[in-house]
Every structure is written in structure tokens, then in C-alpha cells.
Design a protein around this motif. Sequence first.
Motif, short mmCIF file in Angstrom:
data_model
loop_
_atom_site.label_atom_id
_atom_site.label_comp_id
_atom_site.label_asym_id
_atom_site.label_seq_id
_atom_site.Cartn_x
_atom_site.Cartn_y
_atom_site.Cartn_z
N THR A 175 0.96 -1.14 -0.09
CA THR A 175 -0.06 -0.02 -0.13
C THR A 175 0.85 1.38 -0.11
O THR A 175 0.29 2.43 0.11
CB THR A 175 -0.96 0.14 1.30
N PHE A 176 1.98 1.32 -0.05
CA PHE A 176 3.29 2.20 -0.15
C PHE A 176 3.25 2.94 -1.38
O PHE A 176 3.64 2.08 -2.45
CB PHE A 176 4.56 2.00 0.58
N ARG A 177 2.84 4.18 -1.59
CA ARG A 177 2.67 4.91 -2.69
C ARG A 177 4.13 5.65 -3.16
O ARG A 177 4.65 6.24 -2.25
CB ARG A 177 1.67 5.78 -3.23
N PRO A 178 4.73 5.33 -4.31
CA PRO A 178 5.98 6.02 -4.53
C PRO A 178 5.67 7.39 -4.69
O PRO A 178 4.57 7.83 -5.00
CB PRO A 178 6.56 5.26 -5.81
N GLY A 179 7.06 7.97 -4.96
CA GLY A 179 6.77 9.39 -5.81
C GLY A 179 6.42 9.55 -7.04
O GLY A 179 6.20 8.43 -7.79
N ALA A 180 6.48 10.55 -7.63
CA ALA A 180 6.16 10.74 -9.11
C ALA A 180 7.40 10.06 -9.89
O ALA A 180 8.54 10.19 -9.66
CB ALA A 180 6.07 12.22 -9.46
N LEU A 181 6.85 9.45 -10.95
CA LEU A 181 7.77 8.68 -11.79
C LEU A 181 7.74 9.30 -13.31
O LEU A 181 6.60 9.60 -13.67
CB LEU A 181 7.50 7.18 -12.03
N VAL A 182 9.07 9.64 -13.72
CA VAL A 182 9.17 10.28 -14.95
C VAL A 182 9.75 9.57 -16.07
O VAL A 182 10.93 8.95 -15.71
CB VAL A 182 9.82 11.83 -14.62
N ARG A 198 10.51 21.66 -14.40
CA ARG A 198 10.51 21.37 -13.13
C ARG A 198 11.14 19.95 -12.93
O ARG A 198 10.78 18.97 -12.21
CB ARG A 198 9.17 21.32 -12.51
N GLY A 199 12.40 19.44 -13.57
CA GLY A 199 12.88 18.37 -13.72
C GLY A 199 13.35 18.06 -12.27
O GLY A 199 13.53 16.72 -11.94
N ASP A 200 13.79 18.82 -11.57
CA ASP A 200 14.20 18.57 -10.22
C ASP A 200 12.99 18.18 -9.25
O ASP A 200 13.26 17.79 -7.97
CB ASP A 200 15.14 19.69 -9.53
N GLN A 201 11.91 18.60 -9.60
CA GLN A 201 10.75 18.20 -8.67
C GLN A 201 10.35 16.82 -8.88
O GLN A 201 9.43 16.29 -7.92
CB GLN A 201 9.56 19.10 -8.94
N TYR A 202 10.39 16.09 -9.84
CA TYR A 202 9.97 14.75 -10.25
C TYR A 202 11.21 13.75 -9.82
O TYR A 202 12.46 14.27 -9.55
CB TYR A 202 9.57 14.40 -11.46
N CYS A 203 11.01 12.66 -10.02
CA CYS A 203 11.95 11.43 -9.78
C CYS A 203 12.66 11.31 -11.14
O CYS A 203 12.41 10.41 -12.12
CB CYS A 203 11.31 10.21 -9.36
#
Length: 391
Positions: free
Chosen positions: A107-114, A147-152
Motif C-alpha cells: 500500500t506504499f505509494r512511490p513518488g512521481a515517476l518520469v 521542473r525536472g528537479d521536482q520529479y523522480c
Amino acid sequence: MWKICGVLIAWALLLILHVRAQSQSRQTFTCGGNITGESGVIGSQGYPGVYPPNTKCVWRITVPEGKVVVLSFRFLDLESDNLCRYDYVDVYSGHANGQRLGRFCGTFRPGALVSTSNKMLLQMVSDANTAGSGFLAVYSAANPNERGDQYCGGRLMKPSGTFKTPNWPERDYPAGVTCSWHIVAPKNQIIEVKFEKFDVERDNYCRYDYVAIFNGGEINDAKRIGKFCGDSPPAPVFSEGNQLFIQFLSDLSLTADGFIGHYKFRPKKFPSTTVPPTTTAPPTTTRPIPLKYSAALCQQKCKRKGTPESHYCSSNFVITGTVITAVTRGGSMYATISIINVYKEGNLAIQQAGKTMSTKIVILCKKCPYVRRGKCLPQLAVTVTLKPKVY
């Protein structure tokens, strides 16, 4: 009495119509498919109901050319397992033979994936047993340098910028993710990278969680500058050309604070140096350690004098150890080395028996180094030109 019954019947009809309208407006999710557009929603088969067992569903996302795909999980409920062996969702950059960005379950959600291109692939696998409600994710198209540094991960093309692990600095980075930053400078410039804070799960050979930095725009072991983990920030890294590729990977177990790093473009005449991969004493693990080599960045000849550090650049690997066996066949030396320390991993296959670490190598060099059984090697630096074979 009849009036009350009439009111109740009317109310019941309205409720039925309301429920039917809701069910008709609710999106139905199927097992996989090809998805296009600027943004959208993806859900597991039957979501929010229980997903079926024994399935393999593949979704292929395509956004407009020149964009990248940003994916965020809004809900995740799959059978939990530390290694995600049973039910899981894999996310890949690209459609065919793409780099896996992560495997997720529980159930653990990861951060945004790019993704690194305008394509992304999701694959969900379920076994015959425990199931949950599946997942719900949203995707959108973004500019590569937006905003490349805001995502994974992402493509970074501004003269300077920042990149960091998901969740930084509020909490530890998640398990089971891969982040890739592709930094591109003008052709007449190079790239300098510095880490302000750095805390990645420690391992003597950085096998579990690590940051790897490559010259060029892709993962290529022949162009790897370094592989880093632990809680000490690596020394500044300079690219050879105008591109660097930074990969962060976390496995499915322990995590840590993560890192924040900064990059900036430099004139090409700026002296470029690189940092050799750092290793420490052999670990206490019992499983084989697959190790890869770093490219030669300078052309020193094999010498019998000097320090292990002086042979980093010209060697596939640098170790100290004791020769257990040494046999000459066909003009080459076949040796088994009991390792004392590893300064540079190279293309070695290291095995462990108890606390003893050893490796087998083929030495094509006839005079350097001098190898015989029982001899303690203060340094064994095998150059790239020797083409050591590993078996």
C-alpha cells in the motif's frame, strides 16, 4: 397511508436512478491497453473492486512527441511482500526494452515517476492467491526540462539546477524506485555535479541502494564515472563531454534520508577530473557479488611500483590479496586471489566462503604483475589493454 407509500416509492425510484447514474458515469478499467493523450487515468482491472487472480496486464502510455510522461499513483493496494514477488506493478520508461523505473506492491505509494521519452509502460502481475483493490494512477505530459528537479528524474538543460530523491527533505526516499536525470550542456561546455547532502543505504560495494554517474546520455558501464552510497557526499564530479547521466536506485528493503545535488555548466577548458568508485572492506554477505568495470579515463602503462590509487585510471580493477593458486597455460596466468581489499571493482566476480573473499582472473601480461602461489600482492592493477577474463 397511500400518500406515505407513494412518497417512499418515489424516493426509492430516485435512489435507484441516482445509483444507476453513478455506476454509468464511473470509469470502467480493463486489463491493459494503449493509452494516448496529454493526460489520463489508469486503473487495475475492476478497480475499485478486487483485481482478478492469475493475470498479466500491460498499459502503454504515449504522450505527444517532445514531451515526457509523469506518472503518480493515487491509490495502491496489492498483496504485500518485501520483494514484491507475487502481485506487483512494474513501471518502465519507454515501450520496448525500456529501463524499469520501479516495482511496487503493498500500500506504499512511490513518488512521481518520469520517463525519459514520450512513452511509458505499466505492467501488473497477480498470482493465484491474496488480492486487493489494485491501483489508480494519473499520468500527464510535461516538457523534459520543466521542473525536472521536482520529479523522480528528468532531462535538465538549464545552466544550473538541483536534483533530489523523492520525498526530500520531509522523509526517507521510497523503496523500489529508479530515478534518472539526463543533464545536457551546450557542446562547448562540461558539467560539474556536487552533492550538498547525501545519505543512501550503506553497503561496501553499493549493491542495494546507490547513485551511479555516467559520461554521456545513457547507462553504459564503460562510461561509468562512479557508484556511490553511504552517508558521505561524493567529491565533485566533472563530465568529459557535454552530457551526464545520473541514476538513483533503491531496492525493496532499507531506505535512508536521500540526497540533494546541484549541477552547473562549466567552460570546456575547465580542468576536468573524475572520482574513482569508492569501496571499503569486504562485506559479510554470503551471496556472489556481480561487479562491473569502469572505463579507462587515462592511459597509464602497467607498472610494478606505485600505489593502488595511482592505477585507478588505467585498470579494469585494483585489488590487494594473496595468490592461492597460479597456473600457466598457453602463455597466460590463471590465478585465484584471496582478497585483502578492493580499491576498484572492475569486471570481477567475487565469491565469499565464510569471511574469505576470493576471485579468479586470467592475466595475459607476462611481466606485470609478478604472480606466484603464496605471494602477497601489495597491488594488482590489471590494465584495460590486458583484457582480463572473468569466469
